[in-house]
Design a protein around this motif. Structure first.
Motif, short mmCIF file in Angstrom:
data_model
loop_
_atom_site.label_atom_id
_atom_site.label_comp_id
_atom_site.label_asym_id
_atom_site.label_seq_id
_atom_site.Cartn_x
_atom_site.Cartn_y
_atom_site.Cartn_z
N ARG A 90 0.00 1.38 -0.34
CA ARG A 90 -0.05 0.95 1.07
C ARG A 90 -1.49 0.97 1.58
N GLU A 91 -2.21 2.05 1.27
CA GLU A 91 -3.60 2.15 1.71
C GLU A 91 -4.45 1.06 1.08
N GLU A 92 -4.21 0.78 -0.19
CA GLU A 92 -4.95 -0.27 -0.88
C GLU A 92 -4.67 -1.63 -0.24
N GLU A 93 -3.41 -1.88 0.11
CA GLU A 93 -3.03 -3.14 0.76
C GLU A 93 -3.70 -3.26 2.13
N HIS A 94 -3.71 -2.17 2.89
CA HIS A 94 -4.38 -2.18 4.20
C HIS A 94 -5.87 -2.44 4.04
N ARG A 95 -6.47 -1.80 3.05
CA ARG A 95 -7.90 -1.99 2.80
C ARG A 95 -8.17 -3.45 2.44
N ARG A 96 -7.32 -4.01 1.58
CA ARG A 96 -7.49 -5.40 1.17
C ARG A 96 -7.33 -6.33 2.38
N GLN A 97 -6.36 -6.04 3.24
CA GLN A 97 -6.16 -6.87 4.44
C GLN A 97 -7.37 -6.78 5.37
N ARG A 98 -7.90 -5.56 5.55
CA ARG A 98 -9.09 -5.41 6.40
C ARG A 98 -10.27 -6.20 5.82
N GLU A 131 5.85 9.03 -4.33
CA GLU A 131 5.43 8.94 -2.92
C GLU A 131 3.92 8.77 -2.83
N PHE A 132 3.20 9.51 -3.67
CA PHE A 132 1.74 9.41 -3.68
C PHE A 132 1.30 8.00 -4.07
N GLU A 133 1.92 7.46 -5.14
CA GLU A 133 1.56 6.11 -5.60
C GLU A 133 1.89 5.06 -4.54
#
Length: 104
Positions: free
Chosen positions: A41-49, A34-36
């Motif tokens: 997800r956070e990394e993908e959002h950061r990359r999208q931003r 779950e942590f990974e």
């Protein structure tokens, strides 16, 4: 008989402990997954931003270049118009009206 009973109880206790350890490991593994997934997800959002920010900056850059080209074109056209005016002015100066020639 009492020895057999005690051995059976000890075996049951060991099985319970093994089961608890397995459950604990499964729980930890689930937590890790779950942590990974959350990290991903956070990394993908950061990359999208970041990509959106890059796109925005590239758009601004393109807009600035377009405006500069327009300004340069306008300046060139203005320069050509001024050149044409000054040529016309020189021609007018060179063609001195006949009345002035007579006076001289």
């Amino acid at each position: 008989r009492a020895q057999q009973e005690q051995a059976r109880e000890e075996e049951e206790e060991r099985q319970i402990l093994r089961l608890q350890e397995l459950q604990r490991q499964q729980f930890l593994e689930q937590q890790r997954q779950e942590f990974e997934e959350q990290e991903a997800r956070e990394e993908e959002h950061r990359r999208q931003r970041e990509q959106m920010e890059i796109d925005k900056l590239e758009q601004q850059q393109a807009e600035m270049e377009r405006i500069q080209q327009q300004q340069q074109q306008m300046a060139e056209e203005q320069g050509q118009a001024q050149q044409a005016q000054s040529q016309q002015g020189q021609q007018e100066e060179n063609s001195i009206p006949e009345q002035q020639i007579m006076v001289l």
